[in-house]
Design a protein around this motif. Structure first.
Motif, mmCIF file in Angstrom:
data_model
loop_
_atom_site.group_PDB
_atom_site.id
_atom_site.type_symbol
_atom_site.label_atom_id
_atom_site.label_comp_id
_atom_site.label_asym_id
_atom_site.label_seq_id
_atom_site.Cartn_x
_atom_site.Cartn_y
_atom_site.Cartn_z
ATOM 1 N N SER A 69 40.049 45.027 39.183
ATOM 2 C CA SER A 69 39.447 45.132 40.524
ATOM 3 C C SER A 69 38.272 44.159 40.668
ATOM 4 C CB SER A 69 38.970 46.557 40.754
ATOM 5 O OG SER A 69 38.186 46.969 39.662
ATOM 6 N N LEU A 70 37.457 44.049 39.633
ATOM 7 C CA LEU A 70 36.327 43.118 39.706
ATOM 8 C C LEU A 70 36.821 41.675 39.682
ATOM 9 C CD1 LEU A 70 33.755 44.846 37.310
ATOM 10 C CD2 LEU A 70 33.776 44.880 39.795
ATOM 11 N N ILE A 71 37.883 41.445 38.936
ATOM 12 C CA ILE A 71 38.456 40.098 38.885
ATOM 13 C C ILE A 71 39.000 39.722 40.265
ATOM 14 C CG2 ILE A 71 40.400 38.744 37.936
ATOM 15 C CD1 ILE A 71 39.838 40.222 35.251
ATOM 16 N N MET A 72 39.625 40.678 40.929
ATOM 17 C CA MET A 72 40.147 40.409 42.283
ATOM 18 C C MET A 72 39.007 39.966 43.209
ATOM 19 S SD MET A 72 42.231 42.898 44.899
ATOM 20 C CE MET A 72 40.925 44.094 45.154
ATOM 21 N N LYS A 73 37.891 40.670 43.104
ATOM 22 C CA LYS A 73 36.735 40.344 43.960
ATOM 23 C C LYS A 73 36.251 38.911 43.672
ATOM 24 C CE LYS A 73 31.966 41.874 44.634
ATOM 25 N NZ LYS A 73 31.169 41.125 43.662
ATOM 26 N N GLU A 74 36.117 38.611 42.379
ATOM 27 C CA GLU A 74 35.608 37.287 42.005
ATOM 28 C C GLU A 74 36.624 36.187 42.308
ATOM 29 O OE1 GLU A 74 32.660 37.276 41.621
ATOM 30 O OE2 GLU A 74 32.089 39.200 40.745
ATOM 31 N N ASP A 75 37.906 36.528 42.227
ATOM 32 C CA ASP A 75 38.936 35.545 42.582
ATOM 33 C C ASP A 75 38.820 35.206 44.064
ATOM 34 O OD1 ASP A 75 41.366 33.965 42.301
ATOM 35 O OD2 ASP A 75 42.382 35.571 43.377
ATOM 36 N N LYS A 76 38.604 36.235 44.870
ATOM 37 C CA LYS A 76 38.456 35.995 46.313
ATOM 38 C C LYS A 76 37.208 35.165 46.586
ATOM 39 C CE LYS A 76 40.769 40.141 48.086
ATOM 40 N NZ LYS A 76 40.535 41.484 48.626
ATOM 41 N N GLU A 77 36.167 35.428 45.806
ATOM 42 C CA GLU A 77 34.911 34.683 46.015
ATOM 43 C C GLU A 77 34.884 33.355 45.263
ATOM 44 O OE1 GLU A 77 31.755 37.446 45.126
ATOM 45 O OE2 GLU A 77 32.321 38.744 46.793
#
Lengths: 432, 336
Positions: A380-388
């Motif tokens: 979930s945190l990786i998804m956030k950072e991937d988007k950012e």
């Protein structure tokens, strides 16, 4: 076979595998050689092959039609006898883009160009045979097997007979139909590796494969029953599960003296060594949501549509065709896409089959994906950072350690395909 | 060959079949058990508070949902399950002595401002909706109190939690409870654990919250590390304070851990997924600071200490996620 109804994953999550139940009892249906075969030059991890044949040239089954120089190269062979119709770019189901393929039209009498003879008592000759036969990791990884067999300092050779995907049973079927041949392949691999210990990792229960287990025992192969879990089928996690050894990040099992190969790969080596046949055919499980699993033996390069037609299916009744399993396979845009030497499964889904990721909801940060992750990263945190597009954060979150098992997406209550962001994150983190 | 009409999709193609709405409905179901216990203990007023809160959020949700459907906008919440959980939390997080219109106001602010509003304008809930609404209410109350020349709310002005005798003498409010049917007179500590008619509605019976909360946390996979860390930290702090002041550590623990504000909050508010940390260490730290801050604010007689602490910590959730992350496979130590 008493296949459990569920696999148990981390975080107390379960994976339904009821579709596997009883499917291993279905014998392989041997499909006729296709009228047209599309053979990709890239069917392994490593440098791409170049065609060794020209348009209009006649080829025989088993003839080498593509090869390249270098350690990480594996040749490809013609799966049928015929004429090279063309060499052009065709959509590659794994690379997900057009790639060079040799297209062969069936013509003339079927024959086999045998592999040259090799001394099976010589380690180097077994390794050379493995390469010449075009053997790669046939569970889906496509890693050149000869590179694995050439590893030095290997103390343990693990045969991965776990077959974890929820709709694949072809390896278990192979163990039932060809136990002696499979064991023969395993022994050849062990000989090449010089491994003191051979561990056969299976999810079957004691007494379920009596003949195979008897042959294993005679051959000094240790049978280890692995707990029913999807994620444990991963090479690195299997090593930890069986041996309690961790494969360090960025390395492979040989780094810690272990090599893992699967059943189909061992069988391919048997065929190369004793039948002088390169990888031109293999077994796979075909799953359709209407009729369940069927085991099929096909020639590589056969188009998916032809496989379905041979099995009596109307292609128009499906709206998704997937090369591979329900968990890890990519759906293909056309039924003219060919199967590869590492295609262990084919899945056909009708329009009525659920499309669970069609309507994704925003992430609620429940942490289910983090709990189920077998390698302990935070999807979930990786998804956030991937988007950012925060590369530094992606590296800090160890995105490169993701094994792409898909479990995070599988359990997400918001139906988010997190896997997509993990791939994206990996791509970004790889950049210098 | 016929032209295919195939869909191109990446894996996986199957799902466990458990979704957000099911999670919310089951959470609501579990909280309903606590609500029932609260109504038995606190009576009709508790039921009215809960119904007001639920009714308010459902009216607002239905109105917004109908508007979104009418305007052909993708509804923010397709099912009423999530708003119902918010409403139930408001109902159970209200003090039994609160006026009914205040409950309605908090519910309105929760659903409109902090549930729909946060989602729309910040794309995520950074603050726990019910807690944030209550903090606003507390702010209004505090301004009123300050205007009256008082530093603390009148209800709390006589409390002295800094001394053993102060705590003992503040316990009169829990000392007249009798367990029905059995007719057993409860000590303040027993009352706090079993049957309290004062304080938060959701904390009327701590033992019910503990049992239901533990089952819900296990069944629905709540962020249990926050619960454990909060309750353990608070127990240690309370016991330490009790021993340090030569008082009754059991009474201290009962007061600080089993007041409704903490026991209910720990299970059902501090674990609200969106506004709390994701990482294991982050969750432990969050629970630790939540308990510590709550404890400190309680000692200072601040009204709604736990709620204020929760909202403050919500603000730092993303920072907690950056403190330490667990070592993934491949980084845990090489055994060659």
């Amino acid at each position: 076979m008493t296949t459990p109804k569920h696999f148990e994953e981390k975080g107390r999550f379960q994976m339904d595998i009821s579709m596997k139940m009883g499917a291993e009892k279905k014998p392989f249906k041997i499909l006729k050689p296709p009228k047209k075969a599309i053979v990709f030059m890239q069917q392994h991890i490593g440098k791409c092959n170049l065609p060794t044949v020209n348009e209009g040239e006649k080829v025989i089954t088993g003839q080498k039609i593509g090869d390249a120089e270098g350690k990480m190269t594996v040749p490809v062979h013609s799966p049928i006898t015929g004429v090279v119709e063309g060499i052009r770019k065709v959509y590659h189901p794994v690379l997900n883009c057009p790639d060079t393929a040799v297209i062969i039209r069936q013509e003339g009498e079927e024959g086999l160009m045998p592999l040259p003879s090799f001394d099976l008592n010589d380690r180097n000759e077994i390794i050379e045979l493995t390469r010449e036969a075009g053997i790669v990791g046939m569970g889906g990884a496509a890693f050149p097997t000869h590179v694995k067999l050439a590893c030095k300092g290997v103390d343990t050779f693990i045969v991965n007979a776990k077959e974890s995907d929820p709709n694949l049973v072809c390896d278990v079927r192979l163990m039932i139909e060809k136990p002696r041949e499979v064991v023969s392949g395993i022994k050849l691999m062990a000989k090449a590796l010089g491994a003191r210990r051979i561990v056969f990792a299976t999810r079957t229960h004691k007494g379920e494969l009596p003949e195979l287990e008897k042959i294993m025992k005679e051959g000094g192969i240790e049978v280890k029953r692995v707990r029913p879990s999807y994620s444990v089928g991963s090479e690195k996690l299997l090593v930890e599960e069986l041996l309690g050894r961790e494969v360090p990040s960025g390395t492979f099992p040989p780094y810690i003296g272990v090599v893992v190969n699967n059943i189909s790969t061992a069988y391919a080596l048997y065929k190369a060594a004793h039948l002088k046949e390169p990888v031109i055919s293999r077994g796979m499980s075909f799953y359709s949501d209407k009729n369940g699993i069927e085991n099929v033996w096909f020639r590589t390069g056969t188009m998916v549509g032809e496989v379905l037609g041979s099995l009596g299916y109307d292609i128009r009744k499906f709206d998704r065709l997937i090369i591979g399993s329900l968990m890890m396979g990519w759906s293909i845009p056309s039924s003219e896409t060919p199967l590869l030497k590492y295609s262990a499964g084919l899945t056909a889904l009708s329009p009525e089959y659920p499309k669970p990721y069609e309507k994704q909801l925003p992430c609620i940060r429940c942490g289910y994906c983090d709990s189920v992750c077998p390698v302990d990263i935070y999807p979930s945190l990786i998804m956030k950072e991937d988007k950012e597009k925060d590369v530094k954060a992606l590296r800090r979150l160890k995105v490169m350690d993701c094994i792409e098992c898909g479990l995070c997406s599988y359990v997400c209550p918001s139906h988010i395909r997190l896997t997509k962001h993990l791939w994206g994150g990996k791509r970004k983190a790889k950049r210098p | 060959m016929t032209k295919d009409k195939l869909k191109k999709e990446e894996p996986p193609h199957i799902h466990i079949g458990f979704d957000k709405n099911e999670l919310m409905l089951k959470t609501f179901l579990m909280m309903s058990i606590i609500a029932l216990a609260s109504i038995i203990v606190m009576g009709l007023d508790a039921l009215i508070h809960i119904m007001i809160a639920l009714g308010t959020v459902l009216i607002v949700h239905s109105t917004i949902y109908s508007y979104q459907v009418w305007k052909d906008i993708e509804p923010t919440y397709r099912s009423p399950a999530s708003p119902m959980v918010a409403g139930m939390i408001v109902g159970l997080a209200m003090p039994i002595a609160a006026p009914f219109e205040v409950t309605a106001g908090v519910a309105l602010l929760t659903i409109l401002g902090f549930k729909y509003g946060q989602g729309k304008y910040f794309k995520r809930k950074y603050l726990n909706p019910a807690a944030a609404s209550k903090v606003i209410l507390l702010l209004v109350l505090s301004l009123k109190t300050l205007n009256e020349g008082l530093l603390f709310h009148t209800h709390h002005i006589d409390l002295d939690l800094m001394t053993a005798t102060g705590l003992q003498s503040s316990m009169w409010i829990f000392s007249r409870e009798t367990l029905p049917i059995i007719g057993f007179d409860l000590s303040p500590a027993q009352s706090l654990f079993l049957w309290q008619t004062h304080g938060w509605i959701g904390g009327a019976s701590s033992i019910v919250v503990l049992i239901v909360g533990a089952i819900a946390a296990y069944w629905l996979r709540y962020k249990w590390r926050i619960i454990v860390s909060t309750l353990v930290t608070m127990t240690i702090l309370a016991a330490g304070m009790g021993i340090y002041l030569n008082g009754d550590p059991i009474l201290r623990i009962a007061f600080h851990v089993f007041t409704g504000s903490l026991i209910f909050l720990a299970f059902f508010m501090a674990t609200e997924p969106q506004s709390t940390p994701m990482t294991n260490y982050g969750q432990y730290m969050f629970g630790f600071f939540l308990a510590s801050l709550t404890f400190g604010l309680q000692l200072l007689n601040v009204l709604g200490g736990s709620i204020i602490a929760l909202v403050i910590l919500n603000v730092f959730t993303d920072q907690f996620d950056k403190i330490v992350i667990k070592k993934p496979y491949g980084h845990k130590g090489v055994k060659k």
